[in-house]
Scaffold this active site. Sequence first.
Site, PDB file in Angstrom:
ATOM      1  N   ASP A  67       0.811  -1.219   0.000  1.00 33.57           N
ATOM      2  CA  ASP A  67       0.000   0.000   0.000  1.00 33.57           C
ATOM      3  C   ASP A  67       0.845   1.270   0.000  1.00 33.57           C
ATOM      4  O   ASP A  67       2.069   1.219   0.181  1.00 33.57           O
ATOM      5  CB  ASP A  67      -0.983  -0.005   1.186  1.00 33.57           C
ATOM      6  CG  ASP A  67      -0.339  -0.466   2.489  1.00 33.57           C
ATOM      7  OD1 ASP A  67       0.894  -0.496   2.564  1.00 33.57           O
ATOM      8  OD2 ASP A  67      -1.082  -0.801   3.414  1.00 33.57           O
ATOM      9  N   ASN A 135      -7.893  -2.628  14.044  1.00 37.31           N
ATOM     10  CA  ASN A 135      -9.277  -2.912  13.634  1.00 37.31           C
ATOM     11  C   ASN A 135      -9.339  -4.080  12.637  1.00 37.31           C
ATOM     12  O   ASN A 135     -10.356  -4.288  11.998  1.00 37.31           O
ATOM     13  CB  ASN A 135      -9.925  -1.665  13.024  1.00 37.31           C
ATOM     14  CG  ASN A 135      -9.236  -1.215  11.739  1.00 37.31           C
ATOM     15  OD1 ASN A 135      -8.232  -1.796  11.332  1.00 37.31           O
ATOM     16  ND2 ASN A 135      -9.764  -0.193  11.094  1.00 37.31           N
ATOM     17  N   HIS A 137      -7.510  -4.456   9.848  1.00 34.85           N
ATOM     18  CA  HIS A 137      -7.208  -4.216   8.435  1.00 34.85           C
ATOM     19  C   HIS A 137      -5.907  -4.901   8.031  1.00 34.85           C
ATOM     20  O   HIS A 137      -4.982  -5.026   8.831  1.00 34.85           O
ATOM     21  CB  HIS A 137      -7.220  -2.717   8.073  1.00 34.85           C
ATOM     22  CG  HIS A 137      -6.064  -1.901   8.547  1.00 34.85           C
ATOM     23  ND1 HIS A 137      -6.191  -0.878   9.469  1.00 34.85           N
ATOM     24  CD2 HIS A 137      -4.748  -1.912   8.200  1.00 34.85           C
ATOM     25  CE1 HIS A 137      -5.015  -0.311   9.665  1.00 34.85           C
ATOM     26  NE2 HIS A 137      -4.126  -0.921   8.908  1.00 34.85           N
ATOM     27  N   GLU A 142      -9.688  -1.882   4.799  1.00 33.40           N
ATOM     28  CA  GLU A 142     -10.385  -1.542   6.035  1.00 33.40           C
ATOM     29  C   GLU A 142     -11.605  -2.449   6.233  1.00 33.40           C
ATOM     30  O   GLU A 142     -12.065  -3.099   5.280  1.00 33.40           O
ATOM     31  CB  GLU A 142     -10.824  -0.076   5.960  1.00 33.40           C
ATOM     32  CG  GLU A 142      -9.672   0.926   5.963  1.00 33.40           C
ATOM     33  CD  GLU A 142      -9.090   1.168   7.357  1.00 33.40           C
ATOM     34  OE1 GLU A 142      -9.092   0.247   8.198  1.00 33.40           O
ATOM     35  OE2 GLU A 142      -8.616   2.296   7.599  1.00 33.40           O
TER      36      GLU A 142
HETATM   37  C1  GLP Z   1      -0.683   0.410   8.462  1.00 33.68           C
HETATM   38  C2  GLP Z   1      -0.267  -0.278   7.144  1.00 33.68           C
HETATM   39  C3  GLP Z   1      -0.406  -1.760   7.236  1.00 33.68           C
HETATM   40  C4  GLP Z   1       0.167  -2.227   8.557  1.00 33.68           C
HETATM   41  C5  GLP Z   1      -0.704  -1.739   9.688  1.00 33.68           C
HETATM   42  C6  GLP Z   1      -0.141  -2.030  11.072  1.00 33.68           C
HETATM   43  O1  GLP Z   1      -1.821   1.174   8.361  1.00 33.68           O
HETATM   44  N1  GLP Z   1      -0.956   0.159   6.000  1.00 33.68           N
HETATM   45  O2  GLP Z   1       0.259  -2.354   6.131  1.00 33.68           O
HETATM   46  O3  GLP Z   1       0.198  -3.621   8.580  1.00 33.68           O
HETATM   47  O4  GLP Z   1      -1.039  -0.396   9.558  1.00 33.68           O
HETATM   48  O5  GLP Z   1       0.851  -1.106  11.414  1.00 33.68           O
HETATM   49  P1  GLP Z   1       1.775  -1.241  12.674  1.00 33.68           P
HETATM   50  O6  GLP Z   1       2.698  -2.351  12.399  1.00 33.68           O
HETATM   51  O7  GLP Z   1       2.485   0.072  12.789  1.00 33.68           O
HETATM   52  O8  GLP Z   1       0.901  -1.515  13.845  1.00 33.68           O
END
Ligand code: GLP
Length: 240
Positions: A67, A135, A137, A142
Amino acid sequence: MIIIETKNYKEMSGKASELIIDGIKRKPNLAICFATGNTPLGIYRELVKAHKKKKVSFSHVRSFNSDEYYPISRKDKNSYNYYMNKNLFDKVDIKKKNINILNGEAGDWKKECLEYEKKIRKNKIDLCILGVGRNGHIAFNEPGSSFNSKTRLIKLTYNTIKTNSRFFKDKNKVLKSALTIGIKTIINARKIILIASGKEKAIAVSKLVGRIDSKWPVSVLRRHKNLIVIIDKGAGRLLK
Ligand code: GLP
Protein backbone atom coordinates in the site's frame (compact mmCIF):
# COMPACT_ATOMS: atom_id res chain seq x y z
CA MET A 1 -2.47 -22.17 9.22
CA ILE A 2 0.67 -22.44 11.31
CA ILE A 3 0.85 -20.21 14.38
CA ILE A 4 4.26 -19.53 15.87
CA GLU A 5 4.19 -17.76 19.21
CA THR A 6 7.47 -16.16 20.14
CA LYS A 7 8.74 -14.80 23.47
CA ASN A 8 8.96 -11.23 22.27
CA TYR A 9 9.23 -8.80 19.34
CA LYS A 10 12.91 -9.59 18.70
CA GLU A 11 12.28 -13.31 18.39
CA MET A 12 9.24 -12.65 16.16
CA SER A 13 11.37 -10.51 13.83
CA GLY A 14 14.18 -13.08 13.81
CA LYS A 15 11.86 -15.97 12.98
CA ALA A 16 10.14 -14.05 10.15
CA SER A 17 13.42 -12.88 8.65
CA GLU A 18 14.78 -16.46 8.72
CA LEU A 19 11.77 -17.61 6.69
CA ILE A 20 12.26 -14.79 4.17
CA ILE A 21 15.98 -15.55 3.80
CA ASP A 22 15.22 -19.23 3.39
CA GLY A 23 12.68 -18.36 0.68
CA ILE A 24 15.24 -16.25 -1.21
CA LYS A 25 17.83 -19.03 -0.98
CA ARG A 26 15.40 -21.52 -2.49
CA LYS A 27 14.29 -19.07 -5.18
CA PRO A 28 16.66 -16.10 -5.72
CA ASN A 29 14.11 -14.17 -7.80
CA LEU A 30 11.40 -14.54 -5.14
CA ALA A 31 8.53 -12.05 -5.58
CA ILE A 32 7.97 -10.59 -2.13
CA CYS A 33 5.23 -8.21 -1.10
CA PHE A 34 6.52 -6.09 1.78
CA ALA A 35 4.56 -4.35 4.52
CA THR A 36 5.11 -1.08 6.33
CA GLY A 37 4.24 0.26 9.78
CA ASN A 38 6.15 -0.37 13.00
CA THR A 39 5.86 -4.13 13.15
CA PRO A 40 8.13 -5.11 10.21
CA LEU A 41 10.97 -2.75 11.21
CA GLY A 42 12.70 -5.50 13.22
CA ILE A 43 12.52 -7.84 10.21
CA TYR A 44 14.13 -5.21 7.97
CA ARG A 45 16.93 -4.69 10.50
CA GLU A 46 17.57 -8.47 10.52
CA LEU A 47 17.52 -8.67 6.71
CA VAL A 48 20.02 -5.79 6.43
CA LYS A 49 22.27 -7.47 9.01
CA ALA A 50 22.13 -10.78 7.14
CA HIS A 51 22.91 -9.02 3.87
CA LYS A 52 25.96 -7.29 5.39
CA LYS A 53 27.21 -10.67 6.60
CA LYS A 54 26.74 -11.91 3.01
CA LYS A 55 24.13 -14.43 4.13
CA VAL A 56 21.57 -13.21 1.60
CA SER A 57 21.49 -11.33 -1.67
CA PHE A 58 18.49 -9.41 -3.00
CA SER A 59 20.01 -8.97 -6.44
CA HIS A 60 17.30 -11.05 -8.14
CA VAL A 61 14.47 -10.42 -5.68
CA ARG A 62 11.34 -8.79 -7.12
CA SER A 63 9.59 -6.60 -4.61
CA PHE A 64 6.08 -5.25 -4.29
CA ASN A 65 4.52 -3.27 -1.49
CA SER A 66 1.02 -3.65 -0.23
CA ASP A 67 0.00 0.00 0.00
CA GLU A 68 0.83 3.70 -0.16
CA TYR A 69 -0.88 6.84 1.06
CA TYR A 70 -2.62 8.93 -1.58
CA PRO A 71 -1.92 11.59 -2.64
CA ILE A 72 1.68 11.79 -1.43
CA SER A 73 5.06 12.55 -2.95
CA ARG A 74 7.50 9.63 -2.86
CA LYS A 75 10.03 11.99 -1.26
CA ASP A 76 7.67 12.77 1.61
CA LYS A 77 9.01 11.23 4.83
CA ASN A 78 5.55 9.82 5.56
CA SER A 79 5.33 7.96 2.27
CA TYR A 80 5.84 4.21 2.20
CA ASN A 81 8.22 4.74 -0.77
CA TYR A 82 10.47 6.73 1.57
CA TYR A 83 10.03 4.19 4.38
CA MET A 84 11.05 1.24 2.19
CA ASN A 85 14.11 3.00 0.79
CA LYS A 86 15.23 4.10 4.24
CA ASN A 87 14.65 0.83 6.07
CA LEU A 88 15.50 -1.76 3.45
CA PHE A 89 16.06 -0.98 -0.23
CA ASP A 90 18.92 1.54 0.21
CA LYS A 91 20.73 -0.90 2.50
CA VAL A 92 20.66 -4.06 0.39
CA ASP A 93 21.57 -4.99 -3.19
CA ILE A 94 18.06 -5.03 -4.64
CA LYS A 95 17.90 -3.69 -8.20
CA LYS A 96 15.83 -0.53 -8.73
CA LYS A 97 14.17 -2.10 -11.77
CA ASN A 98 12.85 -4.91 -9.57
CA ILE A 99 11.19 -2.59 -7.04
CA ASN A 100 7.46 -2.11 -7.54
CA ILE A 101 5.56 0.20 -5.28
CA LEU A 102 2.30 2.07 -5.74
CA ASN A 103 2.82 5.64 -6.84
CA GLY A 104 1.16 8.09 -4.47
CA GLU A 105 1.88 10.86 -6.99
CA ALA A 106 -0.09 9.26 -9.83
CA GLY A 107 -2.52 11.71 -11.39
CA ASP A 108 -4.82 8.94 -12.51
CA TRP A 109 -5.16 6.60 -9.52
CA LYS A 110 -7.47 4.21 -11.38
CA LYS A 111 -4.86 3.61 -14.06
CA GLU A 112 -2.14 3.26 -11.43
CA CYS A 113 -4.16 0.62 -9.54
CA LEU A 114 -5.07 -1.33 -12.69
CA GLU A 115 -1.46 -1.42 -13.87
CA TYR A 116 -0.20 -2.46 -10.45
CA GLU A 117 -2.73 -5.27 -10.20
CA LYS A 118 -1.75 -6.44 -13.69
CA LYS A 119 1.93 -6.42 -12.75
CA ILE A 120 1.22 -8.48 -9.64
CA ARG A 121 -0.84 -10.97 -11.64
CA LYS A 122 2.01 -11.33 -14.11
CA ASN A 123 4.69 -11.79 -11.45
CA LYS A 124 2.61 -13.82 -8.95
CA ILE A 125 3.61 -13.00 -5.40
CA ASP A 126 5.53 -15.85 -3.79
CA LEU A 127 5.58 -14.41 -0.30
CA CYS A 128 3.36 -11.71 1.15
CA ILE A 129 4.43 -10.19 4.47
CA LEU A 130 1.51 -8.65 6.31
CA GLY A 131 0.99 -6.69 9.47
CA VAL A 132 -2.46 -6.12 10.90
CA GLY A 133 -4.21 -2.99 12.09
CA ARG A 134 -5.94 -2.89 15.48
CA ASN A 135 -9.28 -2.91 13.63
CA GLY A 136 -8.22 -5.99 11.65
CA HIS A 137 -7.21 -4.22 8.43
CA ILE A 138 -4.65 -5.96 6.24
CA ALA A 139 -2.59 -3.77 3.87
CA PHE A 140 -5.11 -0.88 3.86
CA ASN A 141 -8.18 -3.08 3.41
CA GLU A 142 -10.39 -1.54 6.03
CA PRO A 143 -13.34 -3.31 7.72
CA GLY A 144 -16.11 -3.95 5.20
CA SER A 145 -13.70 -4.45 2.27
CA SER A 146 -14.92 -7.05 -0.20
CA PHE A 147 -13.07 -10.35 -0.18
CA ASN A 148 -12.96 -10.00 -3.98
CA SER A 149 -11.32 -6.58 -3.85
CA LYS A 150 -8.31 -5.76 -5.99
CA THR A 151 -5.89 -2.83 -5.98
CA ARG A 152 -7.83 0.40 -5.45
CA LEU A 153 -8.19 3.73 -3.69
CA ILE A 154 -9.60 3.47 -0.18
CA LYS A 155 -10.81 6.00 2.38
CA LEU A 156 -9.17 5.26 5.70
CA THR A 157 -11.33 4.84 8.78
CA TYR A 158 -11.24 7.33 11.63
CA ASN A 159 -9.46 4.73 13.82
CA THR A 160 -6.72 4.03 11.30
CA ILE A 161 -6.17 7.75 10.64
CA LYS A 162 -5.92 8.32 14.40
CA THR A 163 -3.55 5.38 15.00
CA ASN A 164 -1.30 6.26 12.05
CA SER A 165 -1.17 9.97 12.94
CA ARG A 166 1.61 9.01 15.38
CA PHE A 167 4.00 8.78 12.42
CA PHE A 168 3.21 12.30 11.14
CA LYS A 169 5.14 15.17 12.72
CA ASP A 170 2.69 17.71 11.31
CA LYS A 171 -0.76 16.51 12.35
CA ASN A 172 -2.33 18.70 9.62
CA LYS A 173 -0.65 16.48 7.05
CA VAL A 174 -2.17 13.20 8.21
CA LEU A 175 -3.52 11.45 5.11
CA LYS A 176 -7.06 10.17 4.92
CA SER A 177 -6.87 7.94 1.86
CA ALA A 178 -4.54 5.38 0.35
CA LEU A 179 -3.95 3.01 -2.55
CA THR A 180 -3.94 -0.60 -1.47
CA ILE A 181 -3.76 -4.05 -2.97
CA GLY A 182 -7.05 -5.86 -2.42
CA ILE A 183 -7.99 -8.85 -0.31
CA LYS A 184 -8.19 -11.00 -3.45
CA THR A 185 -4.71 -9.79 -4.43
CA ILE A 186 -3.41 -10.90 -1.03
CA ILE A 187 -5.16 -14.27 -1.07
CA ASN A 188 -3.63 -14.99 -4.49
CA ALA A 189 -0.11 -14.94 -3.01
CA ARG A 190 1.53 -18.36 -2.79
CA LYS A 191 2.47 -17.91 0.85
CA ILE A 192 1.56 -15.35 3.52
CA ILE A 193 3.42 -14.48 6.70
CA LEU A 194 1.37 -12.39 9.11
CA ILE A 195 3.23 -10.72 11.96
CA ALA A 196 1.77 -9.02 15.03
CA SER A 197 3.24 -7.75 18.25
CA GLY A 198 1.76 -6.32 21.42
CA LYS A 199 -1.49 -6.69 23.31
CA GLU A 200 -3.25 -3.96 21.32
CA LYS A 201 -3.24 -6.42 18.39
CA ALA A 202 -4.67 -9.32 20.41
CA ILE A 203 -8.33 -8.80 19.40
CA ALA A 204 -7.47 -8.57 15.69
CA VAL A 205 -5.26 -11.68 15.94
CA SER A 206 -8.04 -13.62 17.71
CA LYS A 207 -10.24 -13.09 14.61
CA LEU A 208 -7.91 -15.41 12.69
CA VAL A 209 -9.42 -18.38 14.46
CA GLY A 210 -13.02 -17.18 14.64
CA ARG A 211 -15.78 -16.77 12.08
CA ILE A 212 -14.77 -15.28 8.72
CA ASP A 213 -16.35 -11.82 8.75
CA SER A 214 -15.74 -8.86 6.44
CA LYS A 215 -15.91 -6.58 9.50
CA TRP A 216 -12.53 -8.12 10.37
CA PRO A 217 -10.59 -8.38 7.06
CA VAL A 218 -7.81 -10.34 8.79
CA SER A 219 -10.26 -13.21 9.43
CA VAL A 220 -10.33 -14.14 5.72
CA LEU A 221 -6.68 -15.20 5.85
CA ARG A 222 -7.63 -18.51 7.45
CA ARG A 223 -8.91 -19.56 4.02
CA HIS A 224 -5.34 -19.42 2.73
CA LYS A 225 -3.62 -22.79 2.45
CA ASN A 226 -0.14 -21.51 3.19
CA LEU A 227 -0.44 -19.03 6.03
CA ILE A 228 2.17 -18.64 8.77
CA VAL A 229 1.26 -16.39 11.69
CA ILE A 230 4.18 -15.18 13.80
CA ILE A 231 3.15 -13.35 16.93
CA ASP A 232 4.61 -12.44 20.28
CA LYS A 233 3.00 -13.25 23.62
CA GLY A 234 1.04 -9.98 23.82
CA ALA A 235 -0.56 -10.36 20.40
CA GLY A 236 -1.38 -14.01 21.06
CA ARG A 237 -2.90 -13.61 24.49
CA LEU A 238 -6.53 -14.14 23.38
CA LEU A 239 -5.78 -17.21 21.30
CA LYS A 240 -5.89 -19.74 24.12
C1 GLP B 1 -0.68 0.41 8.46
C2 GLP B 1 -0.27 -0.28 7.14
C3 GLP B 1 -0.41 -1.76 7.24
C4 GLP B 1 0.17 -2.23 8.56
C5 GLP B 1 -0.70 -1.74 9.69
C6 GLP B 1 -0.14 -2.03 11.07
O1 GLP B 1 -1.82 1.17 8.36
N1 GLP B 1 -0.96 0.16 6.00
O2 GLP B 1 0.26 -2.35 6.13
O3 GLP B 1 0.20 -3.62 8.58
O4 GLP B 1 -1.04 -0.40 9.56
O5 GLP B 1 0.85 -1.11 11.41
P1 GLP B 1 1.78 -1.24 12.67
O6 GLP B 1 2.70 -2.35 12.40
O7 GLP B 1 2.48 0.07 12.79
O8 GLP B 1 0.90 -1.52 13.85
